[in-house]
Design a protein around this motif. Structure first.
Motif, PDB file in Angstrom:
ATOM      1  N   CYS A  84      55.973  28.368  52.807  1.00 41.04           N
ATOM      2  CA  CYS A  84      55.307  29.068  54.032  1.00 41.04           C
ATOM      3  C   CYS A  84      55.504  28.057  55.240  1.00 41.04           C
ATOM      4  CB  CYS A  84      53.914  29.601  53.609  1.00 41.04           C
ATOM      5  SG  CYS A  84      52.570  28.128  53.235  1.00 41.04           S
TER       6      CYS A  84
ATOM      7  N   LYS B  16      55.260  31.592  57.977  1.00 38.43           N
ATOM      8  CA  LYS B  16      54.711  32.769  57.577  1.00 38.43           C
ATOM      9  C   LYS B  16      53.256  32.814  56.591  1.00 38.43           C
ATOM     10  CE  LYS B  16      57.500  32.672  53.271  1.00 38.43           C
ATOM     11  NZ  LYS B  16      58.517  33.323  52.372  1.00 38.43           N
ATOM     12  N   ASP B  17      52.761  33.586  56.392  1.00 32.59           N
ATOM     13  CA  ASP B  17      51.361  33.610  55.716  1.00 32.59           C
ATOM     14  C   ASP B  17      50.402  32.655  56.373  1.00 32.59           C
ATOM     15  OD1 ASP B  17      52.161  35.268  53.706  1.00 32.59           O
ATOM     16  OD2 ASP B  17      52.945  33.457  52.308  1.00 32.59           O
ATOM     17  N   HIS B  18      50.231  33.083  57.991  1.00 34.61           N
ATOM     18  CA  HIS B  18      49.681  32.267  58.838  1.00 34.61           C
ATOM     19  C   HIS B  18      48.043  32.109  58.485  1.00 34.61           C
ATOM     20  CE1 HIS B  18      53.024  31.512  61.272  1.00 34.61           C
ATOM     21  NE2 HIS B  18      53.358  32.994  61.139  1.00 34.61           N
TER      22      HIS B  18
END
Length: 275
Positions: free
Chosen positions: A99, A124-126
């Motif tokens: 991520c 990603k997957d903040h």
């Protein structure tokens, strides 16, 4: 001017190692490598590379996945050291997730220790906080020297040092992996090298007596992200660095230190032509 050492705060436990990556380390953070997440979400990486000059480190970020920082360095060839013992290091550290990506590296090498601040960014997957990084630690560094009594209790044995499993440096790809190197050259001199990563020459001392050469080192300038200072101490027995039949203190004992390595040279007295 004589230096005064405050030995009162140095823990002494007979038969017990503080850190198995270095049998002479008596206090401070353990392990050949340390990695931790900083409050700003960057990574702090400490790597022990004793013997490597401050300007001899190389590093690069994996250009494909932006996950790892690869680093390497070579020890300098010194007097009394054979070419086959000169060390070369190679390793990596970085992200263990999918991520984040590395955006930058601030690396500094000093006194045989590489310290890196690795910046990263979420891709990603903040919404989820990431704490994955590799490797979590290089070296077991904490195994103690003990034997078991008949009733199963642990009893520390002051005479069982050989039972301790001292770790080899996992990042050495060429040369010696031991913390201590002891050699005798053709001129009859004994050369001893002891790794004290992070300790500068001004904070290393040797204290010879008739039976041994004691040594001591402490990194007094602690880096802001290190847990604490590290203290090293030990002794070189006269039987391993002294000419047969000649008292140890009759030898010429000289020492210097560079790049986190203490170097001691013990030279026998000149031969008497009348003998």
């Amino acid at each position: 001017m004589a230096s005064i050492l405050d030995m009162s705060r140095i823990p002494f436990i007979p038969g017990v190692l503080h850190a198995t990556n270095n049998p002479y380390q008596r206090y401070g953070p353990k392990g050949f490598m340390e990695t931790k997440v900083l409050p700003n979400d960057s990574l702090y990486v400490r790597v022990d590379l004793p013997g490597v000059p401050d300007d001899a480190i190389r590093y690069r970020v994996d250009a494909v996945r932006q996950k790892l920082v690869f680093f390497s360095g070579e020890e300098t060839l010194r007097d009394g050291i054979k070419v086959e013992h000169v060390r070369e290091y190679s390793g990596s550290a970085g992200l263990g997730c999918d991520c984040c990506e590395i955006t930058g590296v601030d690396a500094k090498m000093k006194d045989g220790v590489l310290r890196m601040i690795v910046s990263r960014v979420k891709v990603k997957d903040h919404d989820n906080k990431c704490t994955h990084f590799v490797p979590p630690n290089a070296g077991k560094s904490g195994r103690y020297d003990y034997r078991l009594a008949s009733d199963g209790r642990h009893i520390y044995d002051v005479n069982s040092f050989n039972m301790v499993e001292v770790e080899d440096h996992p990042l050495v790809v060429k040369g010696r992996k031991d913390v201590l190197l002891r050699q005798r050259t053709s001129d009859g001199c004994f050369h001893v090298s002891v790794d004290m990563p992070g300790v500068c020459s001004d904070d290393m001392f040797i204290l010879p007596n008739e039976n041994e050469i004691k040594f001591y080192g402490e990194n007094k300038e602690v880096h802001e992200h290190d847990e604490s200072c590290r203290i090293f101490m030990g002794a070189i027995p006269k039987g391993t660095c002294c000419s047969r039949g000649i008292p140890l203190l009759n030898h010429d004992i000289a020492w210097d230190a560079e790049f986190g390595v203490l170097k001691v040279r013990v030279s026998p007295p000149p031969r008497n032509n009348n003998e």
